[in-house]
Design an enzyme around this catalytic site. Structure first.
Site, mmCIF file in Angstrom:
data_model
loop_
_atom_site.group_PDB
_atom_site.id
_atom_site.type_symbol
_atom_site.label_atom_id
_atom_site.label_comp_id
_atom_site.label_asym_id
_atom_site.label_seq_id
_atom_site.Cartn_x
_atom_site.Cartn_y
_atom_site.Cartn_z
ATOM 1 N N ALA A 1 0.830 -1.218 -0.015
ATOM 2 C CA ALA A 1 -0.031 -0.061 0.074
ATOM 3 C C ALA A 1 0.919 1.127 -0.208
ATOM 4 O O ALA A 1 0.327 2.380 -0.590
ATOM 5 C CB ALA A 1 -0.993 -0.124 1.219
ATOM 6 N N HIS B 1 4.378 -3.675 18.804
ATOM 7 C CA HIS B 1 4.499 -5.016 18.674
ATOM 8 C C HIS B 1 3.254 -5.641 18.514
ATOM 9 O O HIS B 1 3.361 -7.075 19.157
ATOM 10 C CB HIS B 1 5.356 -5.611 19.681
ATOM 11 C CG HIS B 1 6.769 -5.024 19.611
ATOM 12 N ND1 HIS B 1 7.714 -5.065 20.813
ATOM 13 C CD2 HIS B 1 7.673 -4.407 18.723
ATOM 14 C CE1 HIS B 1 8.778 -4.746 20.360
ATOM 15 N NE2 HIS B 1 8.550 -4.036 19.273
#
Length: 569
Positions: free
Chosen positions: A34, A505
């Site tokens: 993207a 994370h």
């Protein structure tokens, strides 16, 4: 257009898979990202040279509309959460190479026990013995040559050894030793509590992302590999229960690209969202969003994990500061055991940074951040409608498990004792409970305004007195004075709840497990359960969170899933 394989997402795993699947010239491969590309000959200097968060939160690097709720929410619905809580923007890369292109260049493996735990949770073939060869295949270790270190891989690993640390960090290492936490040069050798230099995906002060390492010039010249940057996947295309292609928007137009097999590597936030928009997910949630159910998989979007983090800000005395020639301020990492009766060994992490930023003000400030490496609080990702342009609802639910909050409190006291005692205290002018606000983070950016403001603030800090108090007063949250936080249990909890953030994370939202497990989303080969022709290969398939940042482990997943695809598993 038609390809044998389409890979959705050019992040840390996607770049690996594109390289490995295109080795065979008989197979055609399409990699869709993207964000913008970063070809080897034209990598922007901000990515190539900056140590941390290049072009912070610019649309050319990040999903700038993505937000997340971080507070514990109990049994509240998403609507109730939105009505009563305020979200924070959440950093997720939108650029070729993903997090390896924009984050802190930290390359640390999890512990062997992390991967054996995956196998115990139903991910057959993902134990440490199976994962280690994949780690070694990635690595080109510039410092060590042992059976545990890879030497011929595409991603270099190097470390800033203690000879180049700040006196503050060296003193912290000494203090860790006083608490029976030994020092190791190489984290790959760790089996118990230890501190060590950060491993970094860096060669001689230049970042080497997954894009640079796996999409090098010779790989890009393969005629069977098509790379499509700035191309957003709108939806998956199915023929019955078989995924046969993707619908994308690029250059302002919508088009279809067909494939024999599709691998989704869009990350722990966007991979489950893409599945849910395709009708794969919790049935009732899909129906509530006017999406026909293709495969009722209640685990899609659940099991959202992260490494929650908080820390102390530190004003260093001049003699404790890091030398300018050291480019990366992340110096010492520590993994150790909290001793909590309901937690495994080596369940905690701590980071000593020698400088907050490479500015006049940032050089005078350090941080000591800490949190559970094995966190138990879980959140979820859900849709906010079928429109692919609408970011999903993301709620991390930090501190919802009491084990996480308990360990934060005990570690805050542990760290404060180190900061106030010799040998560390001789380098500390003052320290305070940190709230890592976006406004403070923005000051790290290299702008003329920040240079001027930071220079003035640095001068006032050095001058002491009223000027120093004024600068520190702007950095310290007045609700949480140090003395009060350390003396009052409730105030400490208030600081932790207000200041806790993720370490960027996210993982676990398309959990890997046995095909008969109703909570699993993919089987141990990465194949989406309930449909054909579709796999997921990124941090979302991790059954539990490793005891390390996720960059290296995500690349390992790319290597292992590539092997399984090529083996026709």
């Amino acid at each position: 257009m038609r390809f044998d394989y389409i890979i959705v997402g050019g992040g840390s795993a996607g770049c690996v898979i594109a390289n490995r699947l295109s080795v065979d010239a008989r197979s055609t491969v399409c990699l869709i990202e993207a964000g913008p590309d970063t070809p080897p000959e034209t990598v922007p200097d901000s990515i190539y040279s900056d140590a941390f968060l290049p072009d912070y939160f610019q649309p050319s690097r990040y999903w700038t509309e993505l937000e997340a709720y971080t507070e514990p929410f109990g049994n509240m619905s998403p609507q109730e959460v939105k009505a009563s809580m305020k979200p924070r923007r959440y950093e997720q890369a939108r650029v070729m190479g993903g997090g390896s292109t924009v984050n802190a260049q930290v390359l640390i493996r999890g512990l062997a026990a992390d991967y054996d735990e995956w196998e115990e949770m139903g991910a057959a073939g993902w134990g440490w013995d199976e994962c280690l060869p994949c780690f070694r295949r990635i690595e080109r270790d510039l410092d060590f040559d042992t059976p545990l270190n890879g030497r011929e891989g595409r991603i270099p690993i190097r470390r800033t050894f203690p000879e180049h640390w700040s006196p503050f960090a060296l003193a912290f290492r000494e203090a860790a030793g006083q608490h029976n936490i030994p020092y190791l040069d190489d984290s790959h050798q760790q089996t118990g509590d230890a501190c060590f230099p950060f491993g970094r995906n860096n060669a001689y002060n230049h970042r080497v992302s997954a894009a640079a390492g796996y999409l090098d010039e010779s790989t890009r010249r393969r005629r069977n590999l098509a790379i499509m940057p700035e191309t957003v996947v709108q939806s998956l295309v199915f023929d019955g229960h078989k995924a046969v292609g993707v619908e994308v928007r690029r250059n302002g137009k919508v088009e279809r690209i067909m494939a024999g097999e599709i691998v989704i590597s869009a990350g722990a936030i966007h991979s489950p969202a893409l599945l849910m928009r395709a009708g794969i997910g919790p049935g009732q949630d899909l129906r509530d969003n006017s999406i026909a159910v293709r495969a009722d998989r209640p685990g899609v979007g659940q099991n959202l994990l992260d490494h929650p983090l908080i820390g102390f800000g530190v004003h260093l005395k001049r003699e404790g500061q890091l030398a300018d020639y050291v480019r990366n301020g992340f110096l010492m990492h520590m993994r150790w055991s909290s001793g909590h009766p309901e937690c495994p060994p080596v369940d905690m992490k701590l980071t000593v940074s020698g400088r907050f930023a490479f500015t006049a003000l940032g050089k005078r400030l350090a941080t000591v951040n800490f949190g559970p490496n094995k966190a138990y609080s879980k959140g979820y990702v859900r849709l906010q409608g079928p429109d692919p342009a609408t970011e999903p609802f993301v709620a991390f639910n930090y501190l919802s498990d009491s084990r996480d909050l308990d360990r934060f409190k005990s570690t805050a006291r542990f760290v404060s004792n180190i900061l106030t005692a010799s040998p560390v205290s001789q380098y500390v002018s003052s320290f305070w409970p940190g709230i890592y606000a976006a406004s403070l983070r923005n000051l790290t950016q290299k702008t003329t305004f920040n240079q001027v403001l930071g220079g003035i603030a640095a001068t006032l800090l050095d001058a002491g007195g009223i000027g120093r108090n004024m600068v520190l007063g702007a950095a310290i949250d007045k609700r949480f004075p140090l003395d009060g936080v350390l003396a009052d249990e409730k105030l400490m909890e208030g600081w932790i709840k207000a200041g806790v953030q993720g370490d960027w994370h996210p993982c676990g939202t398309c959990r890997m497990g046995d095909a008969g497990d109703p909570g699993a989303v993919v089987d141990p080969q990465g194949r989406v359960i309930g449909v054909e022709g579709l796999r997921v290969a990124d941090a979302s398939i991790m059954p539990s969170i490793p005891s390390a940042n996720l960059n290296l482990t995500t690349m390992m997943i790319g290597e292992r899933i590539s092997d399984l695809i090529l083996q026709k598993a």
